[in-house]
Design a protein around this motif. Structure first.
Motif, PDB file in Angstrom:
ATOM      1  N   MET A   1       0.840  -1.193   0.000  1.00  0.00           N
ATOM      2  CA  MET A   1       0.000   0.000   0.000  1.00  0.00           C
ATOM      3  C   MET A   1       0.879   1.248   0.000  1.00  0.00           C
ATOM      4  N   SER A   2       0.457   2.255  -0.761  1.00  0.00           N
ATOM      5  CA  SER A   2       1.231   3.492  -0.825  1.00  0.00           C
ATOM      6  C   SER A   2       1.132   4.235   0.488  1.00  0.00           C
ATOM      7  N   GLY A   3       2.110   5.077   0.755  1.00  0.00           N
ATOM      8  CA  GLY A   3       2.124   5.843   1.987  1.00  0.00           C
ATOM      9  C   GLY A   3       3.124   6.971   1.893  1.00  0.00           C
ATOM     10  N   PHE A   4       3.461   7.512   3.048  1.00  0.00           N
ATOM     11  CA  PHE A   4       4.422   8.603   3.109  1.00  0.00           C
ATOM     12  C   PHE A   4       5.493   8.254   4.124  1.00  0.00           C
ATOM     13  N   HIS A   5       6.752   8.313   3.698  1.00  0.00           N
ATOM     14  CA  HIS A   5       7.879   8.080   4.589  1.00  0.00           C
ATOM     15  C   HIS A   5       8.402   9.437   5.060  1.00  0.00           C
ATOM     16  N   ASP A   6       8.412   9.641   6.358  1.00  0.00           N
ATOM     17  CA  ASP A   6       8.842  10.930   6.903  1.00  0.00           C
ATOM     18  C   ASP A   6      10.368  11.005   6.943  1.00  0.00           C
ATOM     19  N   VAL A   7      10.943  11.040   5.749  1.00  0.00           N
ATOM     20  CA  VAL A   7      12.383  11.123   5.568  1.00  0.00           C
ATOM     21  C   VAL A   7      12.654  12.107   4.443  1.00  0.00           C
ATOM     22  N   ARG A   8      13.766  12.824   4.527  1.00  0.00           N
ATOM     23  CA  ARG A   8      14.057  13.864   3.538  1.00  0.00           C
ATOM     24  C   ARG A   8      15.024  13.360   2.471  1.00  0.00           C
ATOM     25  N   PHE A   9      14.745  13.718   1.239  1.00  0.00           N
ATOM     26  CA  PHE A   9      15.661  13.448   0.132  1.00  0.00           C
ATOM     27  C   PHE A   9      17.012  14.080   0.474  1.00  0.00           C
ATOM     28  N   PRO A  10      18.139  13.410   0.155  1.00  0.00           N
ATOM     29  CA  PRO A  10      19.461  13.946   0.541  1.00  0.00           C
ATOM     30  C   PRO A  10      19.615  15.427   0.205  1.00  0.00           C
ATOM     31  N   LEU A  11      19.916  16.218   1.235  1.00  0.00           N
ATOM     32  CA  LEU A  11      19.917  17.671   1.087  1.00  0.00           C
ATOM     33  C   LEU A  11      20.957  18.146   0.071  1.00  0.00           C
ATOM     34  N   ARG A  12      22.118  17.526   0.047  1.00  0.00           N
ATOM     35  CA  ARG A  12      23.165  17.984  -0.872  1.00  0.00           C
ATOM     36  C   ARG A  12      22.739  17.828  -2.337  1.00  0.00           C
ATOM     37  N   LEU A  13      21.854  16.868  -2.600  1.00  0.00           N
ATOM     38  CA  LEU A  13      21.356  16.662  -3.958  1.00  0.00           C
ATOM     39  C   LEU A  13      20.182  17.595  -4.252  1.00  0.00           C
ATOM     40  N   GLN A  73       7.824   4.905  -7.172  1.00  0.00           N
ATOM     41  CA  GLN A  73       6.753   5.887  -7.009  1.00  0.00           C
ATOM     42  C   GLN A  73       5.833   5.594  -5.823  1.00  0.00           C
ATOM     43  N   LEU A  74       6.020   4.449  -5.157  1.00  0.00           N
ATOM     44  CA  LEU A  74       5.040   3.984  -4.182  1.00  0.00           C
ATOM     45  C   LEU A  74       4.895   4.898  -2.969  1.00  0.00           C
ATOM     46  N   HIS A  75       6.018   5.318  -2.387  1.00  0.00           N
ATOM     47  CA  HIS A  75       5.956   6.081  -1.139  1.00  0.00           C
ATOM     48  C   HIS A  75       6.472   7.508  -1.334  1.00  0.00           C
ATOM     49  N   GLY A  76       5.758   8.457  -0.731  1.00  0.00           N
ATOM     50  CA  GLY A  76       6.192   9.840  -0.765  1.00  0.00           C
ATOM     51  C   GLY A  76       7.286  10.102   0.261  1.00  0.00           C
ATOM     52  N   PHE A  77       7.860  11.304   0.194  1.00  0.00           N
ATOM     53  CA  PHE A  77       8.938  11.682   1.106  1.00  0.00           C
ATOM     54  C   PHE A  77       9.080  13.200   1.111  1.00  0.00           C
ATOM     55  N   ARG A  78       9.906  13.702   1.988  1.00  0.00           N
ATOM     56  CA  ARG A  78      10.155  15.135   2.090  1.00  0.00           C
ATOM     57  C   ARG A  78      11.240  15.576   1.111  1.00  0.00           C
ATOM     58  N   PHE A  79      11.062  16.794   0.591  1.00  0.00           N
ATOM     59  CA  PHE A  79      12.056  17.369  -0.324  1.00  0.00           C
ATOM     60  C   PHE A  79      12.177  18.847  -0.019  1.00  0.00           C
ATOM     61  N   ARG A  80      13.395  19.327   0.111  1.00  0.00           N
ATOM     62  CA  ARG A  80      13.597  20.756   0.349  1.00  0.00           C
ATOM     63  C   ARG A  80      13.738  21.484  -0.986  1.00  0.00           C
ATOM     64  N   ASP A  81      12.791  22.374  -1.244  1.00  0.00           N
ATOM     65  CA  ASP A  81      12.868  23.218  -2.431  1.00  0.00           C
ATOM     66  C   ASP A  81      14.128  24.078  -2.311  1.00  0.00           C
ATOM     67  N   PRO A  82      14.986  24.107  -3.331  1.00  0.00           N
ATOM     68  CA  PRO A  82      16.246  24.863  -3.208  1.00  0.00           C
ATOM     69  C   PRO A  82      16.052  26.370  -3.069  1.00  0.00           C
TER      70      PRO A  82
END
Length: 212
Positions: A1-13, A73-82
């Motif tokens: 089942m799809s969901g959201f992982h409360d983890v951030r995409f690597p900030l340096r990237l 594409q299954l799980h969402g995650f956090r991303f910091r807009d540059p």
């Protein structure tokens, strides 16, 4: 089942990614030379390409590892807009007076964090659902509130005042904060070609904003 992982995409990237808000507007050219324009989406939706932040084979591996952990594409995650990740502009520091989030009525204790974009001709209010934990400051009628006067849900962006701290009728409630964008990978396949990468060809790693 799809969901959201409360983890951030690597900030340096993320800091090297490209992208921003996307809107959908239907434009029809009329016979008199004028245009008819209709807004298809009420709100904008962020879209990014994280491939432009990849600079080394180590970066490629970090993306691949993150991609596998999210099941594509299954799980969402956090991303910091540059560019847009604070309640203020990119070169300023957030303050408790940055964004108006509501007006007190003497009984309501919970308020949604929002950010308003606008000028003299129009504005748009954006719901902030993924604030950065510990970054939120609050003021009521210009007076900064102590940290124990409220709590913020980092999964929804809802700020709740503690008992006895509920804003009075007519009180101006404002907040400052940092935030992430909830996104998912917009692909289920990552093309890794080191020969092309070493020749300067950057892989495309599209991300798209999701509702949470």
């Amino acid at each position: 089942m799809s969901g959201f992982h409360d983890v951030r995409f690597p900030l340096r990237l993320a800091l090297g990614a490209t992208g921003g808000p996307v809107r959908r507007t239907d434009v029809v050219n009329l016979s008199n030379g004028r245009e008819s324009r209709n807004q298809r989406w009420r709100d904008s939706r962020r879209s990014y390409d994280a491939g432009s932040g990849v600079k080394s084979a180590a970066d490629l591996y970090a993306v691949m590892e993150f991609f596998e952990a999210r099941r594509g594409q299954l799980h969402g995650f956090r991303f910091r807009d540059p560019i847009d990740w604070k309640s203020c502009g990119p070169v300023d520091l957030p303050t408790a007076a940055d964004q108006r989030i509501g007006t007190g009525d003497g009984g309501t204790a919970a308020f949604q964090l929002v950010k308003t974009y606008g000028d003299g001709h129009g504005s748009w209010i954006r719901r902030i659902t993924k604030p950065v934990a510990g970054s939120v400051t609050v003021s009521i009628d210009g007076e900064a509130q102590p940290a124990d006067a409220f709590v913020v849900d980092p999964a929804t962006g809802i700020l709740t005042f503690a008992p006895g701290q509920v804003p009075a009728i007519g009180a101006d409630i404002r907040a400052g904060f940092e935030f992430d964008v909830p996104v998912r990978f917009d692909i289920d396949r990552i093309e890794v070609d080191l020969a092309h990468f070493n020749a300067g060809r950057i892989p495309s790693i599209p991300l798209t904003e999701i509702l949470t």
